[in-house]
Structure formats: structure tokens, C-alpha cells
Design an enzyme around this catalytic site. Structure first.
Site, PDB file in Angstrom:
ATOM      1  N   ASP A  18       0.875  -1.108  -0.037  1.00 33.76           N
ATOM      2  CA  ASP A  18       0.131  -0.022  -0.006  1.00 33.76           C
ATOM      3  C   ASP A  18       0.821   1.315  -0.068  1.00 33.76           C
ATOM      4  O   ASP A  18       2.049   1.309   0.680  1.00 33.76           O
ATOM      5  CB  ASP A  18      -1.119   0.125   1.246  1.00 33.76           C
ATOM      6  CG  ASP A  18      -2.156   0.951   1.052  1.00 33.76           C
ATOM      7  OD1 ASP A  18      -2.397   1.193   0.021  1.00 33.76           O
ATOM      8  OD2 ASP A  18      -2.670   1.259   2.122  1.00 33.76           O
ATOM      9  N   ASN A  66     -11.049  -2.905  -5.230  1.00 27.84           N
ATOM     10  CA  ASN A  66     -10.119  -1.934  -5.987  1.00 27.84           C
ATOM     11  C   ASN A  66     -10.912  -1.499  -7.399  1.00 27.84           C
ATOM     12  O   ASN A  66     -10.770  -0.595  -8.117  1.00 27.84           O
ATOM     13  CB  ASN A  66      -8.817  -2.290  -6.398  1.00 27.84           C
ATOM     14  CG  ASN A  66      -8.018  -1.845  -5.193  1.00 27.84           C
ATOM     15  OD1 ASN A  66      -6.908  -2.823  -4.790  1.00 27.84           O
ATOM     16  ND2 ASN A  66      -8.058  -1.050  -4.053  1.00 27.84           N
TER      17      ASN A  66
HETATM   18  C1  IPE Z   1      -5.192  -2.661   0.000  1.00 28.34           C
HETATM   19  O1  IPE Z   1      -5.151  -1.304  -0.128  1.00 28.34           O
HETATM   20  C2  IPE Z   1      -5.453  -3.519  -1.551  1.00 28.34           C
HETATM   21  C3  IPE Z   1      -4.148  -3.494  -1.904  1.00 28.34           C
HETATM   22  C4  IPE Z   1      -3.040  -3.469  -1.528  1.00 28.34           C
HETATM   23  C5  IPE Z   1      -4.154  -4.071  -3.386  1.00 28.34           C
HETATM   24  P1  IPE Z   1      -6.356  -0.318  -0.359  1.00 28.34           P
HETATM   25  O2  IPE Z   1      -5.442   0.879  -0.411  1.00 28.34           O
HETATM   26  O3  IPE Z   1      -7.160  -0.778  -1.397  1.00 28.34           O
HETATM   27  O4  IPE Z   1      -6.939  -0.610   1.028  1.00 28.34           O
HETATM   28  P2  IPE Z   1      -7.776   0.650   2.064  1.00 28.34           P
HETATM   29  O5  IPE Z   1      -8.477   1.280   0.862  1.00 28.34           O
HETATM   30  O6  IPE Z   1      -6.597   1.502   2.527  1.00 28.34           O
HETATM   31  O7  IPE Z   1      -8.414  -0.287   3.119  1.00 28.34           O
HETATM   32  C1  IPE Z   2      -1.732   0.238  -3.176  1.00 30.87           C
HETATM   33  O1  IPE Z   2      -1.525   1.705  -3.344  1.00 30.87           O
HETATM   34  C2  IPE Z   2      -2.033  -0.397  -4.738  1.00 30.87           C
HETATM   35  C3  IPE Z   2      -3.184  -0.654  -5.030  1.00 30.87           C
HETATM   36  C4  IPE Z   2      -4.189  -0.645  -4.200  1.00 30.87           C
HETATM   37  C5  IPE Z   2      -3.538  -1.087  -6.295  1.00 30.87           C
HETATM   38  P1  IPE Z   2      -2.641   2.406  -3.410  1.00 30.87           P
HETATM   39  O2  IPE Z   2      -2.930   2.848  -4.607  1.00 30.87           O
HETATM   40  O3  IPE Z   2      -3.789   2.221  -2.434  1.00 30.87           O
HETATM   41  O4  IPE Z   2      -2.118   3.933  -2.671  1.00 30.87           O
HETATM   42  P2  IPE Z   2      -2.446   4.860  -1.643  1.00 30.87           P
HETATM   43  O5  IPE Z   2      -2.814   4.169  -0.413  1.00 30.87           O
HETATM   44  O6  IPE Z   2      -3.500   5.554  -2.099  1.00 30.87           O
HETATM   45  O7  IPE Z   2      -1.433   5.904  -1.327  1.00 30.87           O
HETATM   46 MG    MG Z   3      -4.178   2.484  -0.364  1.00 36.94          MG
END
Ligand code: IPE
Ligand code: IPE
Ligand code: MG
Length: 258
Positions: A18, A66
Site C-alpha cells: 500500500d 479496487n
Molecule cells: C489494499 O489497499 C489493497 C491492495 C494493496 C491491493 P487499499 O488501499 O485498497 O486499502 P484501503 O482502502 O486503504 O483499506
Molecule cells: C496500493 O497503493 C496499490 C493498490 C491498491 C492497487 P494505493 O493505490 O492504495 O496507494 P494509496 O494508499 O492511495 O497511497
Molecule cells: Mg491504499
């Protein structure tokens, strides 16, 4: 830096990667730039895990939730996945890494599914490490699919409801093919599971770091493994020393009695 104890390597490491968006935002770049750098961190982590002798590495690459992100970001993520499935082919084969995937893969575009399948087949006999990508994955969704499979089997008379035990559920969960998670890492500073491996993480050691995923590297993984090696895993039992003390006390009682 302390040395990693090679005799106590976690057998299954899972990572919630993340912080890509925030990494990009901090540099006034589009979120997709963060995802691209995130792919470099995947390569570094995969190599480091292989070097450490970790047999199973599961990466949360795209959650079921997502799909509700903006279409442009989803398309960029799918394109990036497809590129990586081509560019990392030799990396996987040279390092004896088998590719696997879990999640509702049928929701991915057809071309992504085919690339995933062909690289999984090509690396099928690689024995060094299994890299599992969780794509269109949700822990609840996986449990729903398992419940449906078990209910159908019971309806068809293949199993009896009372036969459903932990092992039966394990068998219905693709994420359990490589055993339960020993170490669950989440980058990006949030302290939540976000619907990752709900069943398999029941006794996982949790490790949270503020580092954003694109900044994660081999040293970050070593730090997480070292932290894990300092933990005492009890699985609901009493600590080993206390157990010995209880046994000694019982022996003394017995000696007093005779
Ligand atoms: C979790 O991250 C999913 C992945 C890393 C693929 P998210 O960014 O989607 O999770 P939340 O929204 O912070 O819970
Ligand atoms: C994790 O990074 C990757 C996926 C969930 C695909 P994020 O895209 O959630 O990045 P942040 O949490 O918004 O910084
Ligand atoms: Mg995230």
C-alpha cells in the site's frame, strides 16, 4: 544490522503493498507513476525473498474493492500487470520462481488472464519459491466461494455438513494451497487488513511499516523478517517456560504424593 536466522525463516510471507498513490502525490505525479515504481519494489522484494529462502510469497496486487476506483487507474494497473508478466518472465525462470494467482481472476480482461495463465504454466516446475499474486482478490469473497462450494457438495450428497471442519475449508480456499500466513506485512502506514487473507492470517504475525510501497526494498524485507524472528508465537498455548514450570510443578506434586 542483526543477521537473519536461516533456521527460522517464515514459510509464508504475505504483503499488502500500500501507498503507491501517496508516493506519487508527494512528488506531484499521477497515481499511476506510483504504481509503476511499485512494480520495481515487487521485483526487489521477490529477489530478496528468494535469497532468504522464503518458500511462499503472496502479494496483494488488486483487491475486489479496487474495481470501484476510477476506470483510468484500473486500466493503468491492468496494463502494468500485463507488461510485468512479459518483462519478468526471465526473472522468474532464472530464479526458479513459480507464478500463481488467486482471486476472482475471471473478472480480469481476457488478455491479462491469458498472460497470467501462460506464465503460470511456463514456471510450473520452478521449485525455488512460489509467488502468488492476489488479483481481484477479497478474503470475504474467497470465503463466500468456499461456502457455496461446500453447500453444493452437501446438497449433492458428496459431503455431510458435520464433515465440514478446518481441513475441509482449507481445501476450498486457493489461498491455503501454500499453508497459513506466518508473516503479514503492510506498507503505507495503515493498520488494517483490508479484506486480505482473512482465514490464512488467523495466527499471522502482523508487521506494519510507514514506508510507502515504492520505497520498500530488500532491506525492508530483512527488517520485517528480523522483527518476526523476535516474536514468540503461541497459537493460544502458554509460553514455553511457563509450560515447563507447570510440568515441573506437577512432577513435584506427584513426588510429594508418593
Ligand atoms: C489494499 O489497499 C489493497 C491492495 C494493496 C491491493 P487499499 O488501499 O485498497 O486499502 P484501503 O482502502 O486503504 O483499506
Ligand atoms: C496500493 O497503493 C496499490 C493498490 C491498491 C492497487 P494505493 O493505490 O492504495 O496507494 P494509496 O494508499 O492511495 O497511497
Ligand atoms: Mg491504499
Amino acid at each position: 544490522m542483526a543477521l537473519v536466522d536461516v533456521s527460522r525463516i517464515p514459510q509464508h510471507v504475505a504483503i499488502i503493498m500500500d501507498g503507491n498513490g501517496r508516493w506519487a502525490q508527494a512528488r506531484s505525479k499521477p497515481r499511476t507513476a506510483g504504481h509503476e515504481r511499485g512494480a520495481d519494489a515487487v521485483r526487489a522484494t521477490m529477489r530478496a525473498a528468494r535469497r532468504l529462502g522464503i518458500p511462499a510469497l503472496t502479494l496483494y496486487a488488486f483487491s475486489e474493492q479496487n474495481w470501484d476506483r476510477p476506470e483510468a487507474e484500473i486500466n493503468a494497473l491492468v496494463d502494468l500487470l500485463c507488461e510485468c508478466l512479459v518483462s519478468e518472465r526471465n526473472e522468474l525462470l532464472d530464479n526458479e520462481i513459480r507464478l500463481s494467482a488467486i482471486g476472482r481472476l475471471h473478472k480480469l480482461p481476457q488478455h491479462a488472464q491469458s498472460r497470467l495463465l501462460s506464465l503460470s504454466e511456463e514456471t510450473e516446475s520452478c521449485k525455488g519459491m512460489t509467488l502468488t499474486l492476489a488479483l481481484s482478490y477479497g478474503g470475504r469473497e474467497e470465503l463466500i466461494d468456499a461456502a457455496r462450494a461446500l453447500a453444493s457438495a452437501a446438497r449433492d450428497g458428496e459431503i455431510k455438513p458435520e464433515d465440514i471442519d478446518e481441513a475441509a475449508i482449507d481445501r476450498c480456499l486457493p489461498s491455503m494451497d501454500l499453508g497459513p500466513v506466518d508473516l503479514l506485512i503492510r506498507t503505507g502506514g495503515e493498520k488494517r487488513i483490508s479484506n486480505f487473507l482473512l482465514w490464512g492470517s488467523a495466527y499471522a504475525e502482523l508487521y506494519f511499516t510507514n514506508q510507502l510501497w515504492p520505497d520498500f526494498d530488500a532491506n525492508s524485507l530483512y527488517s520485517a523478517v528480523l522483527d518476526y524472528q523476535g516474536r514468540e508465537r503461541r497459537f493460544g498455548l502458554v509460553p514455553e517456560v511457563e509450560e515447563e514450570e507447570t510440568a515441573r510443578e506437577a512432577r513435584r506434586e506427584l513426588e510429594r504424593a508418593v
